[in-house]
Structures are given as C-alpha cells and as structure tokens.
Design a protein around this motif. Structure first.
Motif, short mmCIF file in Angstrom:
data_model
loop_
_atom_site.label_atom_id
_atom_site.label_comp_id
_atom_site.label_asym_id
_atom_site.label_seq_id
_atom_site.Cartn_x
_atom_site.Cartn_y
_atom_site.Cartn_z
N PRO A 201 0.84 -1.20 0.00
CA PRO A 201 0.00 0.00 0.00
C PRO A 201 0.88 1.25 0.00
CG PRO A 201 0.12 -0.89 2.22
CD PRO A 201 0.91 -1.82 1.33
N ASN A 202 0.44 2.27 -0.69
CA ASN A 202 1.24 3.49 -0.83
C ASN A 202 0.39 4.73 -0.59
OD1 ASN A 202 3.95 2.45 -2.29
ND2 ASN A 202 2.19 1.35 -3.13
N ILE A 203 1.08 5.79 -0.15
CA ILE A 203 0.43 7.10 -0.03
C ILE A 203 1.46 8.16 -0.35
CG2 ILE A 203 0.90 7.23 2.47
CD1 ILE A 203 -1.77 8.81 2.71
N HIS A 204 1.06 9.16 -1.10
CA HIS A 204 1.97 10.25 -1.48
C HIS A 204 2.27 11.13 -0.27
CE1 HIS A 204 3.45 13.88 -3.49
NE2 HIS A 204 3.61 13.16 -4.60
N MET A 205 3.48 11.64 -0.21
CA MET A 205 3.90 12.49 0.90
C MET A 205 2.93 13.64 1.16
SD MET A 205 5.91 13.53 3.28
CE MET A 205 7.44 12.62 3.18
N GLN A 206 2.51 14.32 0.10
CA GLN A 206 1.59 15.44 0.28
C GLN A 206 0.29 15.00 0.92
OE1 GLN A 206 2.13 18.78 -0.32
NE2 GLN A 206 4.26 18.15 -0.61
N ASP A 207 -0.18 13.81 0.56
CA ASP A 207 -1.46 13.34 1.11
C ASP A 207 -1.35 12.91 2.57
OD1 ASP A 207 -3.20 13.83 -1.01
OD2 ASP A 207 -2.61 11.99 -2.05
N ILE A 208 -0.26 12.24 2.97
CA ILE A 208 -0.17 11.85 4.37
C ILE A 208 -0.04 13.09 5.25
CG2 ILE A 208 2.33 11.44 4.32
CD1 ILE A 208 -0.38 9.70 6.49
N CYS A 209 0.69 14.09 4.79
CA CYS A 209 0.78 15.32 5.58
C CYS A 209 -0.56 16.04 5.64
CB CYS A 209 1.88 16.22 5.01
SG CYS A 209 3.54 15.55 5.26
N ARG A 210 -1.29 15.97 4.54
CA ARG A 210 -2.64 16.55 4.54
C ARG A 210 -3.57 15.80 5.49
NH1 ARG A 210 -5.11 15.51 0.09
NH2 ARG A 210 -6.77 17.05 0.43
N VAL A 211 -3.35 14.49 5.66
CA VAL A 211 -4.15 13.73 6.61
C VAL A 211 -3.94 14.25 8.03
CG1 VAL A 211 -4.44 11.48 7.73
CG2 VAL A 211 -4.31 11.61 5.24
N TYR A 212 -2.69 14.47 8.42
CA TYR A 212 -2.42 14.98 9.77
C TYR A 212 -3.03 16.37 9.96
CZ TYR A 212 0.97 11.17 9.94
OH TYR A 212 1.56 9.93 9.91
N LEU A 213 -2.90 17.22 8.96
CA LEU A 213 -3.48 18.55 9.03
C LEU A 213 -5.00 18.46 9.10
CD1 LEU A 213 -2.67 21.55 8.97
CD2 LEU A 213 -2.87 21.49 6.49
N TYR A 214 -5.57 17.55 8.35
CA TYR A 214 -7.02 17.32 8.34
C TYR A 214 -7.51 16.88 9.72
CZ TYR A 214 -11.45 15.10 6.83
OH TYR A 214 -12.77 14.72 6.67
N MET A 215 -6.78 15.95 10.34
CA MET A 215 -7.14 15.49 11.69
C MET A 215 -7.13 16.65 12.67
SD MET A 215 -7.62 12.12 11.82
CE MET A 215 -7.45 10.76 10.68
N LEU A 216 -6.12 17.49 12.55
CA LEU A 216 -6.00 18.63 13.45
C LEU A 216 -7.19 19.58 13.28
CD1 LEU A 216 -4.02 19.96 15.47
CD2 LEU A 216 -2.97 21.13 13.51
N GLU A 217 -7.55 19.84 12.03
CA GLU A 217 -8.62 20.79 11.75
C GLU A 217 -10.01 20.24 12.06
OE1 GLU A 217 -7.67 21.63 7.71
OE2 GLU A 217 -6.26 23.25 8.23
N GLN A 218 -10.19 18.93 11.85
CA GLN A 218 -11.50 18.32 12.13
C GLN A 218 -11.76 18.18 13.62
OE1 GLN A 218 -14.00 17.25 9.76
NE2 GLN A 218 -12.70 18.67 8.61
N GLY A 219 -10.71 18.05 14.39
CA GLY A 219 -10.86 17.95 15.83
C GLY A 219 -11.75 16.79 16.24
N SER A 220 -12.66 17.04 17.16
CA SER A 220 -13.49 15.98 17.74
C SER A 220 -14.52 15.41 16.78
CB SER A 220 -14.19 16.49 19.00
OG SER A 220 -15.01 17.60 18.69
N LYS A 221 -14.62 15.96 15.57
CA LYS A 221 -15.56 15.41 14.59
C LYS A 221 -15.16 14.00 14.18
CE LYS A 221 -16.64 19.93 12.56
NZ LYS A 221 -16.55 20.76 11.32
N ILE A 222 -13.86 13.70 14.24
CA ILE A 222 -13.41 12.35 13.91
C ILE A 222 -12.45 11.87 14.99
CG2 ILE A 222 -13.76 12.49 11.42
CD1 ILE A 222 -10.86 13.19 11.07
N GLN A 223 -12.68 10.65 15.46
CA GLN A 223 -11.89 10.09 16.54
C GLN A 223 -11.56 8.64 16.23
OE1 GLN A 223 -13.53 10.89 20.49
NE2 GLN A 223 -14.89 12.44 19.63
N GLY A 224 -10.50 8.14 16.86
CA GLY A 224 -10.17 6.73 16.72
C GLY A 224 -9.03 6.45 15.76
#
Length: 316
Positions: A201-224
C-alpha cells in the motif's frame, strides 16, 4: 494555536511542519536531528534538538495539540537495536501521552503504521481486523496505539496508520519502495526487483501530511483509528511505472519475502478526506528533482545505512 511536532526533522515532519506554518499554526519542532535539520526558518517555528526519550527536555508549555511522528522508522532499523526501538517508539510515547494528559493538552495525533496488521490474507484490510505485528517496529507501534487509546477519555486521540509513504521531502528517504526503485532507474538505468508480485500500500507524501493537518482541523468530529493508504500496487507495477518514464530495464530475481500488504482506507474517505496525489506523481517529481540537481543519492537518505554509520556507531 501552538502544535508540538515530534520527529519534525524527519521524512514526513520536514514536509508537514511548513504546511502547518502556512496554515497559520505556531510549531514547536522536536527532533534528535540524527539525519540533519532541513526545516526552513520561520517566525512561528521553534526548533528544539532533543530526544523524545528525555521527557523533561520536551517543553509542553503553551502546547494545544501534539502530532507525534518520532520513532525508529521501518523494520530493518527497528531490528538493529530492539532496546532503542522500544525506548523511542513505545516508552517515550507513553511518557509523552501521560505528561500531555496531566497538563491538560486536549488533542493527540499519533503516526502509527499500516504494518501493525502483519500479514493478512484479506483483500480489504480494515481497521477492525486483529493486529498481528511481526517486527520490533510493528510491535512498538501496536503497543503505543494501545497506550494512547487508554487516554481517550481524557483527550482527543486520533491514530493514523499510514501506508508506505512516497515522494519528495527535503529530508528525503531513498529506502522506501517507490523512491528506491525510481532512484535505481535514474542512477543505473536498471531496476532490480526481488519477486515482484508482492503488493504494497502506498500514499503520497503530500497526502499523508494533509491527513495529519485534516485530523487537526477536524478535531473531535473524527476520533479513533484510521488507515491512510490509497494505492495497493505490486512492486513489479511500481518498477514498470518508473522504468517507463526513465527508459530503464527491469531485472527480476527470486525473493525470500513473498508477503503482501494491503490496506482499505474507506473509513477515512467517508469522513470527507480526498487524496490529491498518486504514486505516478511521486515518480515524476523524483525524476524532476534528480534531473535538476536538487536530489542526489546521499547516505543520510537511507535510514539503515545512516544509523549504522552514525547513531549506532557512536553508541558502540
């Protein structure tokens, strides 16, 4: 809002940190800097050279959220010195989480690994499958996950299980499949493939960093816990993609590692996250950087080689 990023000078951290700064966050970047420091200077960036094992060296004053990337990365490096791996990747995570809870930090994002599942026969490896890690690296990630989830009643815990990351970073890695095969093609006009049918399985560098930023911005809307990998591709297919772009030949030899890994990231996609980059993009970007002279094959871009030459040599 001030973010603590551990492992901030690493392969992912060196790309993620500027993205956080661009988004308006203040960042305290903590790293041992074993592989150097490629972070840009910025008025909202504080860079601290420290070891996560030294809990007191990490200042959590004023921190609102933690993105914990620091670990001994990948199986070969983890197996070099199991004691070091457990101290950095498991014990230090527990200590950091405990301090964060005691100080009232409300948000903790953890970079785990898609390899915690071990070898699975299922075509769709989802977050609810059992974890059966087979290396020191995988085992420490699983234990750290369990520790962090035990704090879920006290703070927001988001765990990301990334696939193998590919693509450019100022602190490059040339020991992961896409980057490795592409650099082989560029420097030798030949790619050596061991087996080739193994799926990764693969993920592009830009996308994995966007995932962390997304988690930060979504906050408690997504957990786990969330898988993060959008292309399950065979090693041979990756080699063929690189060879086609570069004009290299492929040499196939036998492999003693027939294992395949796949991940399903539907849970993350269902939250609204959308990837924007592909493995083919990563290959094209590496070729462009190499041809322009911006990317060279350096020892410190190979984790195992560099740790044997520096970190572990100095510890001997």
């Amino acid at each position: 809002m001030k973010i603590l990023v551990t492992g901030a000078c690493g392969y992912k951290g060196t790309v993620l940190t500027p993205m956080l700064l661009e988004a308006g966050y203040e960042v305290r970047a903590v790293d041992t800097q074993w592989f150097g420091n490629f972070l840009p200077q910025h008025p909202a960036l504080e860079v601290v050279q420290a070891d996560v094992r030294d809990s007191d060296a990490i200042d959590l004053d004023g921190i609102d959220a933690i993105i914990h990337l620091a670990s001994i990365a990948n199986d070969p490096c983890g197996d070099l010195n199991p004691k070091l791996t457990w101290e950095v990747s498991a014990l230090a995570t527990m200590q950091l989480a405990d301090r964060a809870r005691r100080l009232g930090i409300e948000h903790f994002i953890y970079a785990s690994s898609g390899s915690v599942y071990g070898v699975k026969e299922e075509d769709q490896v989802t977050e609810d499958l059992t974890l059966e890690p087979i290396s020191e690296y995988n085992k420490t990630k699983m234990v750290a996950e369990r520790v962090l989830l035990s704090y879920a009643d006290d703070m927001l815990v988001q765990i990301v299980r990334p696939a193998t990351v590919c693509g450019l970073s100022p602190r490059m890695r040339l020991d992961v499949s896409v980057n490795l095969l592409t650099m082989q093609a560029l420097t030798n006009k030949r790619i050596t493939v061991f087996g080739g049918n193994q799926v990764r399985p693969n993920i592009h560098m830009q996308d994995i960093c966007r995932v962390y930023l997304y988690m930060l911005e979504q906050g408690s809307k997504i957990q786990g816990v969330f898988n993060a990998g959008f292309e399950n591709i065979s090693i041979m297919s990756i080699a063929e993609m690189a060879a086609k772009r570069i004009g290299a030949e492929i040499v196939v030899t036998e492999s003693n590692d027939p294992r395949s890994y796949r991940v399903n990231s539907d849970k993350l996609l269902a939250t609204g996250f959308k990837p924007i980059k592909s493995v083919d993009d990563a290959i094209a970007e590496i070729i462009e950087a190499h041809d322009s002279g911006a990317l060279k094959d350096e020892d410190r871009f190979h984790n195992l080689r560099w740790m044997q030459k520096t970190v572990l040599a100095n510890a001997a």
